[in-house]
Design an enzyme around this catalytic site. Structure first.
Site, PDB file in Angstrom:
ATOM      1  N   ASP A 494      35.596  44.901  54.754  1.00 36.80           N
ATOM      2  CA  ASP A 494      35.881  44.375  53.432  1.00 36.80           C
ATOM      3  C   ASP A 494      35.089  43.081  53.261  1.00 36.80           C
ATOM      4  O   ASP A 494      34.573  42.522  54.233  1.00 36.80           O
ATOM      5  CB  ASP A 494      37.388  44.127  53.311  1.00 36.80           C
ATOM      6  CG  ASP A 494      37.777  43.518  51.984  1.00 36.80           C
ATOM      7  OD1 ASP A 494      37.236  43.951  50.955  1.00 36.80           O
ATOM      8  OD2 ASP A 494      38.617  42.604  51.979  1.00 36.80           O
ATOM      9  N   LYS A 495      34.978  42.594  52.039  1.00 37.91           N
ATOM     10  CA  LYS A 495      34.258  41.348  51.785  1.00 37.91           C
ATOM     11  C   LYS A 495      35.219  40.177  51.561  1.00 37.91           C
ATOM     12  O   LYS A 495      35.264  39.232  52.341  1.00 37.91           O
ATOM     13  CB  LYS A 495      33.338  41.482  50.569  1.00 37.91           C
ATOM     14  CG  LYS A 495      32.584  40.198  50.231  1.00 37.91           C
ATOM     15  CD  LYS A 495      31.911  40.288  48.881  1.00 37.91           C
ATOM     16  CE  LYS A 495      32.890  40.212  47.729  1.00 37.91           C
ATOM     17  NZ  LYS A 495      33.531  38.878  47.583  1.00 37.91           N
ATOM     18  N   THR A 496      36.005  40.271  50.505  1.00 41.42           N
ATOM     19  CA  THR A 496      36.841  39.154  50.099  1.00 41.42           C
ATOM     20  C   THR A 496      37.950  38.919  51.112  1.00 41.42           C
ATOM     21  O   THR A 496      38.772  39.787  51.363  1.00 41.42           O
ATOM     22  CB  THR A 496      37.462  39.429  48.714  1.00 41.42           C
ATOM     23  OG1 THR A 496      36.419  39.791  47.811  1.00 41.42           O
ATOM     24  CG2 THR A 496      38.188  38.208  48.194  1.00 41.42           C
ATOM     25  N   GLU A 575      33.591  29.023  37.626  1.00 42.97           N
ATOM     26  CA  GLU A 575      33.723  27.943  36.655  1.00 42.97           C
ATOM     27  C   GLU A 575      34.527  26.788  37.231  1.00 42.97           C
ATOM     28  O   GLU A 575      34.184  25.620  37.016  1.00 42.97           O
ATOM     29  CB  GLU A 575      34.392  28.476  35.383  1.00 42.97           C
ATOM     30  CG  GLU A 575      33.495  29.377  34.561  1.00 42.97           C
ATOM     31  CD  GLU A 575      34.062  29.667  33.189  1.00 42.97           C
ATOM     32  OE1 GLU A 575      33.263  29.913  32.267  1.00 42.97           O
ATOM     33  OE2 GLU A 575      35.305  29.651  33.032  1.00 42.97           O
ATOM     34  N   PHE A 616      31.538  36.045  27.981  1.00 43.22           N
ATOM     35  CA  PHE A 616      30.815  36.634  29.112  1.00 43.22           C
ATOM     36  C   PHE A 616      31.203  38.102  29.248  1.00 43.22           C
ATOM     37  O   PHE A 616      32.347  38.492  29.028  1.00 43.22           O
ATOM     38  CB  PHE A 616      31.163  35.896  30.400  1.00 43.22           C
ATOM     39  CG  PHE A 616      30.661  36.599  31.635  1.00 43.22           C
ATOM     40  CD1 PHE A 616      29.373  36.381  32.082  1.00 43.22           C
ATOM     41  CD2 PHE A 616      31.478  37.483  32.322  1.00 43.22           C
ATOM     42  CE1 PHE A 616      28.905  37.035  33.221  1.00 43.22           C
ATOM     43  CE2 PHE A 616      31.019  38.146  33.443  1.00 43.22           C
ATOM     44  CZ  PHE A 616      29.727  37.916  33.892  1.00 43.22           C
ATOM     45  N   GLY A 753      35.851  45.954  46.568  1.00 37.95           N
ATOM     46  CA  GLY A 753      36.205  46.243  45.186  1.00 37.95           C
ATOM     47  C   GLY A 753      35.590  45.268  44.221  1.00 37.95           C
ATOM     48  O   GLY A 753      35.757  45.386  43.005  1.00 37.95           O
ATOM     49  N   ASP A 754      34.865  44.279  44.736  1.00 32.78           N
ATOM     50  CA  ASP A 754      34.280  43.232  43.896  1.00 32.78           C
ATOM     51  C   ASP A 754      32.997  43.733  43.238  1.00 32.78           C
ATOM     52  O   ASP A 754      32.501  44.822  43.512  1.00 32.78           O
ATOM     53  CB  ASP A 754      33.996  41.991  44.740  1.00 32.78           C
ATOM     54  CG  ASP A 754      34.137  40.710  43.934  1.00 32.78           C
ATOM     55  OD1 ASP A 754      34.136  40.792  42.696  1.00 32.78           O
ATOM     56  OD2 ASP A 754      34.221  39.628  44.536  1.00 32.78           O
ATOM     57  N   ARG A 842      32.820  47.866  43.832  1.00 34.08           N
ATOM     58  CA  ARG A 842      33.751  48.365  42.817  1.00 34.08           C
ATOM     59  C   ARG A 842      34.493  49.600  43.314  1.00 34.08           C
ATOM     60  O   ARG A 842      34.648  50.584  42.606  1.00 34.08           O
ATOM     61  CB  ARG A 842      32.998  48.697  41.533  1.00 34.08           C
ATOM     62  CG  ARG A 842      32.501  47.506  40.756  1.00 34.08           C
ATOM     63  CD  ARG A 842      33.648  46.711  40.200  1.00 34.08           C
ATOM     64  NE  ARG A 842      33.259  45.773  39.156  1.00 34.08           N
ATOM     65  CZ  ARG A 842      34.080  44.952  38.547  1.00 34.08           C
ATOM     66  NH1 ARG A 842      35.361  44.939  38.897  1.00 34.08           N
ATOM     67  NH2 ARG A 842      33.669  44.132  37.604  1.00 34.08           N
ATOM     68  N   ASN A 871      44.454  46.497  49.808  1.00 31.81           N
ATOM     69  CA  ASN A 871      43.486  47.522  49.403  1.00 31.81           C
ATOM     70  C   ASN A 871      42.653  48.030  50.573  1.00 31.81           C
ATOM     71  O   ASN A 871      41.883  48.977  50.422  1.00 31.81           O
ATOM     72  CB  ASN A 871      42.562  46.971  48.312  1.00 31.81           C
ATOM     73  CG  ASN A 871      41.793  45.749  48.770  1.00 31.81           C
ATOM     74  OD1 ASN A 871      42.308  44.929  49.539  1.00 31.81           O
ATOM     75  ND2 ASN A 871      40.573  45.599  48.323  1.00 31.81           N
TER      76      ASN A 871
END
Length: 1244
Positions: A494-496, A575, A616, A753-754, A842, A871
């Site tokens: 996974d990444k996050t 942001e 955006f 999933g990002d 995704r 997830n």
């Protein structure tokens, strides 16, 4: 005349119409039935029209009933005409449970052929708990319960080939007059093995139970019996009214009732579900937004009808029926899912709709599998083969018995048997099967249980994998897969939260062609030169001021005051990082009102009027705001991807090339980049554009497209200011760990999933992708396009297809759905295996599991999946080995994993050290256990040739039983617990050594049968040499002659000595335990032999052993054979090992030789170079090939690093969001206060 529709429905219709899962159509059609302006409204899916709302008259004709009639009214209904066949995901409630009534029988939603009407539903009654009878909220990841333990455990144990075999032997031994070894010699050891294994399973499952208890015991606030109570998660029921505070995770799936924020919105973090770092916005229904106090909630009565539990995160269809009010449709924008975290919102109140395993989070989980290691599977297969060999031995012995009886029946009439019969042959076969059954070592099972349990404790105790910041140790949640850690070939990450820390930091920037931001250990922006240039009148002073003014104005951040501090709340982490970075440099965003923002710069305050927010989107890749500056100037500020900013730059814009070079530099360092630019507007031009904007905003047909076209009109002639570089902070040593794992020939796939841009950015940051690596981008929205793209790329690879090439494959979830189609799945797999790195973006949780399962089934390699969020549970359970990160996203991944660690970098030692060691230890233990049993029990075959194939045993019964239990039990334990192929330092410094265990070079059928043949040869020598030595009998001092047991004790002693010395030859790292095991086992037998010979008649046991030690130990033949026989057995082994270590050394032997010389800084690099040159068979690391790809899906350009996380297609637009807040009217808020403390305040 129908009343006007609610404002929120009007303003968000264009968003609802884009919902691909049917909830939007439900809402639009509901409105169309009562408001003519919504009739014939097109239903869009990903921008494509799939249906239209039409009014279908009932036979009774139109009705003038209330705009929202009760479910029983069926005077008119709605239909959605089918215009196109779309995705399978358009199904609503596809996993519904039969037997419930429909939601709103009056509404007919006829989707495309792939869609399905929601035909089943559940009714949830508000403030009426007795009517809500659904599952509990407790969850369990354990293997067993109190009631299922015994049947499931026995099924699992007797599913093992060895256990099933010994159960069969135990049954045979109970047949009268069949067993030559007694009735209980197998039953008792089997019971001991099952007991020890059961205790280990109970201990491991108890740990899972305690981990589940931590989750189920979390507390939340629930309204019950006219008051708020703090209860545990497991006590939450469907229909409960729950209050959750900022920072807390939601205990169940809930419908949002109200919140502390304007317009009853709330922000939730969904990284635990989809891996996305940006926050999502949910909004309560207007009918319940004002229900906030205790009395209001208690007076809330009615019911919620919704679909049955299903796994679709982005889908929900329901209806709220409140007493004396019209029904209100509920969509996914009102639903809060279990596993999400409340953020930037003080509190929310919700009604629970799904609990426990019915929540969408748990619906995405797969059934916890019972995993077996590859070594265990190979062992089971060899046991079957050995069993066939045992049967052959039994048949040969039966035939030999028949022949011997026939040849000697006349001379030995007193043992003459009846003639041949099938019954006699079968009984003889059973005798020999029982006699030889110990060829398969029963002690192996309990030995492996002890060995693996101890190995797991070594993992648990490893201080190098102890994360001191949170005091978390590594944990082996199962010990059955220890050796599997040493064979991993594919790693799915996974990444996050796994590779990253979920923390964004403003790290660098380029302004007017100058790079700022020094490289330092600090995570914050640091460069004194920037402030010096700004304060001392540098030529770029104006650019610097405008640059940071843009960062303070162009965003959707909300400032919240906590005392004298300003806390920035933002749905976009990018942001928030930019605004915080500007604040640290003296440009402070202080106040937001619905139509202005105020910033402070070097002690001065400036207020900018916010005229428009140009939203955006992933398609636009930019965000703009139109402001009126304090000087009255109309100005448009814009930030976005370099590709979209550069094509809109004015010809007079400066620093274009310099900024582009800096962007490339940032990107290659893994930083997330955004270009910033501005343009001054003319009043007349703006007023004209404003009219076009008003038209696009009110357009019901393709509103999103019309708005984006309108934005394009005014976003032009930009003046470039520079670019920002944000660091999505990696966990400690992630790049180094990935580099090491790649050197160990472990292929790494990132499944997230990002967004695609974010995943690519992280891949560069952690050095998984290099700057010049070609990238295949697969983004298709149909099966045909996906197939064509795969075929083209496979064709480009040519003969290199299936080999590792210097190419990265990047694919999104939509394309992956088509790529996993059975028709092209194998082609896609071949394409993926041809790439050095694969990034899947995704993805849904089940897609992650499908990818892992595809590789697991079709590639003969061990897979490992690692993740930290709920997830990731599916892929963790699907992979051969699942590793959970004990991170910030809850304990779901950890509780469902096989091993848990606190940091991704700990994977390096877990695999390369513990994995390699455990593989060598377990395989040597297995091979040695088979070796020593074959040595002893094959002697029974040789003995049949001299005892007339009678089934007589050569050794005393209890000596046979204690062979594995005492006399040879320590050597395999020491090999399995303390053996080391080489030092930890060498394994980490030279990861290429990992390929030895990865390729299974030390344990495979060939190695197994070489050891068995060696044992067969040794047993031949150990029996026939002593037998021939005493062929003419031996006369003792008192004139006694010897018997068969005298020979048996000779042979037994030589066997114990030989197999113990063989363990010494197999040992690579001698220690005190090795000496104790080898020499201690030999001494133990000699002492036991001596004492055992004197027990009878004092203790009525083994009368045939009386005096045997005295006779044997004084016999010179005994001592002569004790020296000669073991030496003859082991000389070939020593000779072969010497030749191998001298003339045919493997990489491992060369590394061990350098270690043995005790060279602290031994450099074995030349060894690797030499073996690479010679193409050594001992280790062959594949060298990636260079391939030339020529198609549109391949990106050969240098990366520019664009990545930006922001909420899209939300229930409320970004402009509406910022206009909701007036921070000058808001009190200071206390964020993240515990529910218990809040409860105490309310009670007071």
């Amino acid at each position: 005349m129908a009343p006007d529709p609610p404002i929120s429905f009007r303003s968000h219709l264009h968003k609802l119409s884009r919902d691909p899962l049917g909830a939007s159509a439900h809402v639009i059609c509901t409105l169309a039935s009562f408001y003519p302006e919504f009739q014939n409204q097109p239903i869009l899916q990903t921008g494509k029209e799939i249906g239209v709302c039409k009014l279908a008259e009932s036979p009774s004709g139109p009705s003038n009933a209330s705009p929202f009639p009760s479910p029983g009214q069926d005077d008119r209904s709605l239909e959605v005409g089918d215009l196109d066949e779309q995705e399978e995901n358009c199904k609503a409630g596809e996993e519904s449970v039969p037997g419930s009534q429909k939601v709103q029988e009056r509404i007919v939603w006829n989707p495309s052929p792939q869609s399905a009407e929601m035909s089943q539903c559940r009714s949830i009654y508000i403030n009426d708990p007795l009517k809500n009878n659904f599952c509990q909220n407790s969850i369990s990841t354990t293997k067993y319960s109190i009631w299922s333990f015994l049947p499931r455990y026995l099924y699992l144990q007797f599913g093992k080939t060895a256990n099933a075999f010994f159960l069969f032997i135990t049954i045979l031994q109970q047949i009268p007059d069949v067993s030559p070894t007694g009735k209980y010699t197998t039953l008792l050891p089997l019971m001991i093995i099952l007991t020890i294994s059961g205790i280990k399973e109970v201990i491991e499952d108890y740990k899972r139970h305690m981990a589940d208890k931590l989750v189920n015991s979390k507390t939340t606030l629930v309204l019950r019996e006219d008051s708020w109570y703090t209860i545990s998660w497991k006590e939450v029921n469907v229909g409960d009214i729950v209050k959750t505070w900022s920072g807390e995770f939601l205990p169940a799936d809930m419908v949002l009732v109200s919140s502390s924020e304007p317009q009853s919105i709330c922000h939730i973090g969904t990284a635990n579900l989809d891996g996305e770092t940006n926050l999502k916005i949910r909004q309560a229904l207007p009918e319940t937004a004002a229900v906030q106090t205790e009395n209001q909630l208690l007076n809330l009565h009615g019911k919620i009808e919704c679909e049955e539990p299903n796994r679709h995160f982005n889908s929900f269809i329901g209806t709220l029926y409140l007493s004396d009010r019209r029904p209100v449709p509920i969509g996914p924008d009102q639903v809060l899912l279990r596993g999400t975290q409340l953020r930037n919102t003080q509190w929310i109140i919700g009604i629970v709709i799904y609990c426990g395993f019915e929540t969408k989070l748990m619906q995405n989980a797969v059934k916890s599998p019972l995993k077996k290691s590859q070594v265990e599977k190979v062992t089971s297969l060899q046991i079957l083969t050995l069993f066939l060999f045992l049967l052959v031995m039994s048949v040969v012995s039966c035939v030999g018995a028949m022949y011997w009886n026939q040849m000697n029946s006349m001379d030995m009439w007193y043992i003459r048997k009846k003639g041949f019969s099938t019954y006699n042959f079968a009984m003889e076969s059973l005798v020999f099967i029982i006699l030889y059954h110990n060829l398969i070592p029963i002690s192996l099972l309990v030995t492996l249980e002890i060995v693996k349990f101890t190995q797991a404790q070594f993992i648990n105790w490893d201080e190098d994998m102890h994360f001191k910041e949170s005091n978390i140790y590594a944990m082996a949640r199962t010990s059955n897969l220890n050796e599997e850690l040493g064979q991993v070939k594919y790693l799915f990450s996974d990444k996050t939260g796994t590779l990253t820390c979920n923390i964004m930091t403003f790290k660098k920037c380029t302004i007017a062609g100058i790079i700022y931001g020094q490289t330092s250990p600090s995570y914050e922006f640091n460069d004194p030169a920037l402030l010096e240039n700004f304060e001392k009148g540098h030529p770029t002073e104006g650019y610097i001021k405008e640059f940071f003014t843009l960062l303070c104005v162009c965003h959707t951040v909300i400032p919240e005051r906590e005392g004298n501090n300003i806390i920035y709340q933002a749905s976009s982490p990018d942001e928030a990082a930019l605004v915080k970075g500007a604040k640290n440099l003296g440009f402070v965003f202080t106040t937001r009102t619905p139509y202005s923002v105020t910033i402070e710069t070097m002690g001065e305050s400036f207020t900018f009027e916010i005229l428009n927010v140009l939203e955006f989107s992933s398609n636009r890749k930019r965000m703009s705001v139109i402001v009126r500056t304090p000087m009255g100037q109309l100005r448009l500020y814009c930030k976005g991807a370099d590709t979209v900013i550069y094509e809109r730059l004015s010809k007079n814009s400066e620093f274009v090339e310099d900024t582009l070079n800096h962007l490339e530099y940032f990107a290659t360092n893994g930083l997330r980049t955004l270009c910033v630019a501005y343009t001054d507007l003319i009043e007349e031009e703006y007023q004209h554009w404003l009219k076009e904007y008003a038209k696009a905003s009110t357009n019901l047909d393709d509103r999103i497209k019309k708005l984006e076209e309108c934005y394009d009109i005014i976003e032009k002639d930009f003046m470039l200011l520079g670019a920002t570089a944000i660091e999505d902070r990696l966990q400690a040593r992630v790049p180094e760990t990935i580099s090491t794992l790649l050197r160990a020939n472990i292929r790494i796939w990132v499944l997230t999933g990002d967004k695609q841009e974010t995943a690519i950015n992280i891949a560069y940051s952690c050095k998984l992708i290099s700057g010049n690596l070609p990238r295949i981008h697969m983004n298709a929205n149909s099966f045909e396009a996906t197939k064509q793209m795969i075929d083209q790329n496979c064709q480009d690879f040519g003969c290199l297809l299936g080999k590792e090439n210097d190419v990265a494959l990047i694919i999104d979830g939509e394309t992956l759905k088509h790529a996993l189609n059975f028709d092209i799945q194998r082609k896609f797999l071949n394409l993926a295996l041809s790439c050095r790195t694969v990034l899947c973006c995704r993805m849904s949780p089940l897609q992650k599991a499908e990818i892992v399962d595809m590789v697991k089934k079709h590639v003969q390699a061990i897979t490992l999946a690692i993740g930290d969020g709920a997830n990731d549970v599916s892929m963790i359970q699907t992979a051969h080995v699942g590793v959970g990160i004990s991170g910030n996203e809850g304990m779901q991944a950890t509780n469902n994993s096989d091993y848990s660690i606190a940091q991704f970098s700990y994977l390096e030692k877990l695999l390369l050290v513990h994995g390699a060691w455990n593989y060598f230890r377990v395989t040597k233990c297995i091979l040695y256990c088979f070796y020593k049993n074959v040595v002893l029990y094959t002697i029974g075959l040789w003995f049949t040739f001299v005892n007339g194939f009678s089934g007589q045993i050569l050794f005393e019964h209890w000596c046979i039983g204690l062979y594995n239990v005492i006399f040879t039990s320590l050597p395999p334990l020491v090999l399995g617990i303390f053996e080391r192929c080489c030092s930890e330092r060498s394994l980490l410094k030279y990861p290429e050594l990992y390929t030895i265990s990865q390729n299974g070079e030390t344990f495979n059928p060939k190695v197994f049968w070489v050891h068995c043949l060696c044992a067969f040869f040794h047993s031949f020598i150990l029996f026939w040499f002593p037998t021939k030595m005493m062929a003419h009998d031996v006369v003792l001092q008192q004139g006694y002659t010897t018997d068969y047991l005298f020979l048996g004790n000779f042979v037994y002693t030589y066997v114990v000595v030989t197999v113990c010395l063989k363990a010494g030859l197999e040992t690579m790292s001698w220690n005190n335990f090795s000496h104790l095991a080898i020499w201690g086992s030999i001494i133990t037998w000699l002492v036991f032999f001596t004492i055992y010979s004197y027990l009878w008649p004092t203790i009525p046991i083994a009368p045939e052993m009386k005096g045997q030690a005295k006779m044997a130990l004084v016999c010179p033949y005994f001592w002569l054979g004790l020296f000669i026989v073991p030496v003859i057995c082991l000389i070939p082994n020593v000779f072969w090992k010497s030749i191998k270590n001298t003339h045919s050394r493997s990489l491992l032997e060369e590394t061990r030789e350098l270690e043995s010389r005790k060279l602290r800084e031994a450099d074995v690099s030349h060894v690797f170079r030499k073996r690479a040159t010679l193409g050594s068979v001992q280790i062959s690391l594949p060298h990636p090939c260079e391939v030339i790809l020529r198609n549109n899906s391949v990106d050969l350009n240098a990366p520019h690093g664009y990545a930006f996380s922001q909420t899209e297609d939300s229930v409320i637009t970004q402009e509406e969001l910022v206009r909701c807040y007036d921070t000058t009217q808001m009190d200071s808020k206390i964020w993240g206060k515990s529910s218990s403390s809040i409860l105490g305040d309310e009670d007071n």
